[in-house]
Design an enzyme around this catalytic site. Structure first.
Site, PDB file in Angstrom:
ATOM      1  N   LYS A  59      -7.763 -52.302  17.774  1.00 22.83           N
ATOM      2  CA  LYS A  59      -7.990 -53.698  17.391  1.00 22.83           C
ATOM      3  C   LYS A  59      -9.307 -54.236  17.914  1.00 22.83           C
ATOM      4  CE  LYS A  59      -5.564 -55.630  21.341  1.00 22.83           C
ATOM      5  NZ  LYS A  59      -4.807 -56.734  21.885  1.00 22.83           N
TER       6      LYS A  59
ATOM      7  N   ASP B  26      -2.208 -66.825   9.644  1.00 22.48           N
ATOM      8  CA  ASP B  26      -1.960 -65.400   9.554  1.00 22.48           C
ATOM      9  C   ASP B  26      -2.427 -64.826   8.223  1.00 22.48           C
ATOM     10  OD1 ASP B  26      -1.034 -63.130  10.706  1.00 22.48           O
ATOM     11  OD2 ASP B  26       1.087 -63.638  10.584  1.00 22.48           O
TER      12      ASP B  26
ATOM     13  N   HIS C 169      -2.369 -60.683   6.208  1.00 24.17           N
ATOM     14  CA  HIS C 169      -2.212 -59.229   6.276  1.00 24.17           C
ATOM     15  C   HIS C 169      -2.966 -58.600   5.127  1.00 24.17           C
ATOM     16  CE1 HIS C 169       1.107 -60.788   8.721  1.00 24.17           C
ATOM     17  NE2 HIS C 169       0.665 -59.832   9.523  1.00 24.17           N
TER      18      HIS C 169
ATOM     19  N   CYS D 105       4.599 -60.834   9.594  1.00 25.01           N
ATOM     20  CA  CYS D 105       4.269 -59.532   8.997  1.00 25.01           C
ATOM     21  C   CYS D 105       5.420 -58.896   8.208  1.00 25.01           C
ATOM     22  CB  CYS D 105       3.750 -58.550  10.037  1.00 25.01           C
ATOM     23  SG  CYS D 105       3.380 -59.244  11.631  1.00 25.01           S
TER      24      CYS D 105
ATOM     25  N   HIS E 273      -3.660 -56.843  10.508  1.00 31.13           N
ATOM     26  CA  HIS E 273      -3.246 -58.212  10.832  1.00 31.13           C
ATOM     27  C   HIS E 273      -4.493 -58.942  11.298  1.00 31.13           C
ATOM     28  CE1 HIS E 273       1.003 -56.755  11.805  1.00 31.13           C
ATOM     29  NE2 HIS E 273       0.309 -55.658  12.013  1.00 31.13           N
TER      30      HIS E 273
ATOM     31  N   GLN F 240       0.780 -69.848  12.816  1.00 31.59           N
ATOM     32  CA  GLN F 240      -0.336 -68.899  12.832  1.00 31.59           C
ATOM     33  C   GLN F 240      -1.145 -69.041  11.556  1.00 31.59           C
ATOM     34  OE1 GLN F 240       2.128 -65.336  13.203  1.00 31.59           O
ATOM     35  NE2 GLN F 240       1.185 -64.967  15.187  1.00 31.59           N
TER      36      GLN F 240
ATOM     37  N   ARG G 225       9.138 -68.386  19.046  1.00 32.50           N
ATOM     38  CA  ARG G 225       9.347 -67.361  20.074  1.00 32.50           C
ATOM     39  C   ARG G 225       9.904 -68.023  21.316  1.00 32.50           C
ATOM     40  NH1 ARG G 225       3.720 -64.054  19.253  1.00 32.50           N
ATOM     41  NH2 ARG G 225       4.002 -63.742  17.006  1.00 32.50           N
TER      42      ARG G 225
HETATM   43 ZN   LIG Z   1       1.024 -59.588  11.511  1.00 30.80          ZN
END
Ligand SMILES: [Zn+2]
Ligand SMILES: [Zn+2]
Length: 642
Positions: free
Chosen positions: A472, A386, A388, A337, A518, A384, A366
């Site tokens: 969310k 991912d 945005h 992000c 996200h 991910q 991580r």
């Molecule tokens: Zn994110």
């Protein structure tokens, strides 16, 4: 009289001091027979406990999670009772319910204990259960509680009582066994009809390595023998489907301690499968108006100070990489992000440009303790899917609906058809915990709830479960074995746009903050592939599977024809192999079945003469003969995502 509000909103009047069992009885005898406990104004109570004032009451049966956990916690008491009878002077720690079943931590002193003792204990538990011992609740003073367990010589219970407040201590007794416990419990042990002790392990008292190691005995119980049998079958099936086992057998991925714990290595077949997942989603995202971006695997410390990740996670994450000359500090990227915020900021944005949808298959790192790592589901480096979305507040609902469509498309293509949406909202009593204006929260929460409703999603709303930075929606998916997984998250964020000072120019010519969303339909490719392997038991959907067919010549004589068939079938849309080993056809078929290859094309004299193939389907057997063109067409039709 008191007023009792039931879950359907109906209100009934009862005598003061009525209990949940009596309420159930006033509705139906069948219900009363099945009531295990009750939720009274949000707290779980014994069904026999008198209700003294107006209250909301939900009667709990085996079909409620809280009913099950009460059942299992009560079973832990039954286990303790059996242990005390069979092994006098056993000392007891704690005995909670867990997701499936329960455990009790006990101190056997010098006595050796192993799973060989399980049978005897199970029999004793069932024997005690049959006598329908009632769980009796009794309030005791702290001094009485202390003296009871001092006399009994149970230092663990004394240790627990020390921390309890006088006036709030209760004992529960069933049969000859008395335990310190807050409750609640099922009415009596007779509800427990099937018992299985599942495991024994060591556990430090209060999780403290400097204290004594107790024996943790795990078990599970059911109100019907048939349910226990089914559960044990599911466990067996889960073992067979373990993604770590299948990942190895199907040659999808591996780990190497030399590379590092929790860092998966994707093998060629696994990589190809992963690429197909990526292409599949990329195509769908392109249609949905996403732009693909790429960002580096590391980021400057300042990036994470701006995003807030440094303050929150810096100390517990992988430690910085320092440049030798300039004294810069970089971190492995824990999330994409912040990088995407900087891409948004790379040029001025107008309200007409929004929404901006930036997607990346971004690999992040991580730190997880080595003991926490588990196959592909808990790793230290993962990718991910991912994206945005930066949008205006009035676009949140429309964007949510589009993301829901995308997630449902993914689920459909991969055979996940049992899911619910969990919507997490903020706690309206505690607004200071959250960042962002009341107006925006109200707008976003309404947008999510409405989007889910308009898409016809089965939804549960969890108030107070939102992150501090926004509400969310999570998809909770049930796999083929009935296990729940969280897949697919859509999260509104008011925090990062603020911290990165993101802006767009509105139609009023003023600067405004965009809302950031996200979203990740798979979550991570690693975890998703693990869940998918276990869900389908390694029998992937045809469009995704590594090899869709294998050609099995009966003998060397038919190799040339086999290769010709392979050449005409292998193309950009379908893929397969040929088994040229000098093995008997029966062996080749068995091996192909083992590898879970969906179609086997058997080739012998007749097939070669007629220009045909004999088709066999994995797990099903003979499907008859087809020409090469017919099989090609058949397969293309089968792999379509319907
Ligand atoms: Zn994110
Ligand atoms: Zn208890």
């Amino acid at each position: 009289m008191i007023k009792i509000t039931l879950p359907d909103g109906s209100v009934r009047e009862y005598e003061k001091g009525t209990n949940a069992y009596q309420i159930a009885l006033s509705i139906s005898e069948g219900l009363a027979r099945n009531v295990l406990a009750a939720e009274v104004d949000g707290e779980i109570w014994d069904s026999s406990r008198p209700i003294e004032k107006d209250a909301s009451v939900k009667l709990l049966t085996w079909n409620d999670d809280n009913g099950k956990s009460t059942f299992w916690h009560s079973s832990a008491h039954l286990l303790a009772e059996a242990l005390e009878i069979l092994y006098p002077r056993t000392k007891f720690g704690i005995g909670p319910a867990i997701e499936t079943g329960f455990y009790y931590d006990v101190d056997f002193g010098d006595r050796e204990f192993s799973s060989d003792d399980f049978k005897k204990i199970e029999d004793k538990m069932l024997e005690l259960a049959k006598t329908k011992e009632v769980f009796e609740r009794k309030a005791v003073s702290k001094s009485d509680a202390l003296s009871y367990f001092t006399d009994k010589g149970d230092e663990y219970k004394l240790d627990l009582i020390k921390d309890l407040e006088d006036g709030k201590i209760t004992f529960y007794t069933q049969g000859s066994f008395t335990d310190l416990c807050r409750g609640p419990h099922i009415p009596h042990t007779g509800f427990i009809k099937a018992v299985k002790l599942t495991n024994v392990a060591g556990a430090y008292w209060r999780g403290d390595e400097s204290r004594k190691q107790l024996t943790r005995i795990y078990g599970v119980t059911y109100p019907k023998q048939s349910e226990l049998t089914e559960y044990l079958q599911r466990i067996e099936e889960a073992k067979k489907r373990d993604h770590r086992k299948l990942g190895k057998e199907l040659e999808l991925f591996t780990f190497s301690e030399r590379v590092g714990l929790g860092l998966p290595l994707w093998l060629p077949k696994g990589t190809a499968l992963r690429e197909r997942l990526v292409n599949f989603l990329q195509k769908a995202q392109q249609k949905a108006g996403y732009d693909q971006v790429i960002t580096p695997h590391i980021g400057h410390k300042n990036l994470y100070i701006t995003s807030g990740h440094y303050d929150k996670y810096g100390a517990d994450s992988f430690q910085p990489i320092r440049t030798p000359q300039e004294g810069e500090e970089f971190f492995l990227k824990p999330m994409n992000c912040p990088h995407h915020c900087e891409i948004y900021k790379s040029k001025p944005r107008s309200y007409k440009d929004l929404p901006v949808r930036l997607a990346e298959f971004g690999t992040v790192y991580r730190y997880e303790q080595s003991g926490e790592l588990h196959g592909l589901t808990r790793v230290r480096g993962f990718t991910q899917d991912d994206a945005h979305l930066f949008c205006r507040p009035d676009q949140v609902k429309e964007e949510f609906k589009k993301v829901i469509d995308l997630v449902l498309y993914v689920f459909k293509a991969l055979g996940f058809d049992d899911y619910i949406a969990q919507v997490s909202l903020r706690d309206p009593e505690n607004k200071t915990k959250y960042i962002g204006s009341d107006e925006n929260w109200a707008l976003a929460e309404a947008a999510i709830v409405e989007a889910a409703a308009e898409k016809g999603l089965p939804t549960v709303v969890e108030t107070g479960e939102a992150a501090f930075y926004g509400p969310k929606l999570d998809f909770m998916v049930k796999d083929a074995l009935g296990r729940k997984w969280q897949l697919g998250t859509i999260q509104v964020d008011y925090n990062l746009p603020e911290r990165f000072e993101l802006e767009y120019t509105g139609s009023d010519n003023q600067k405004h903050r965009p809302v950031m969303i996200h979203r990740a339909p798979f979550g991570s490719l690693e975890r998703f592939v693990a869940v998918l392997i276990e869900h389908c038991g390694g029998n992937f959907p045809l469009w995704l599977t590594p090899e869709q067919f294998t050609i099995l010549p009966i003998s060397e004589k038919f190799e040339e024809y086999g290769k010709k068939v392979l050449d005409s079938l292998n193309n950009s849309d379908i893929r397969g192999l040929i088994d040229l080993r000098d093995e008997k056809i029966g062996r080749k078929i068995r091996d192909a079945e083992m590898k879970k290859i969906p179609y086997m094309l058997i080739i012998g004299e007749k097939e070669m003469q007629d220009g045909m193939v004999s088709v066999r389907k994995h797990g099903e057997g003979d499907k008859g003969s087809m020409t090469i063109e017919e099989f090609n067409e058949f397969l293309l039709n089968e792999i379509k995502i319907k």
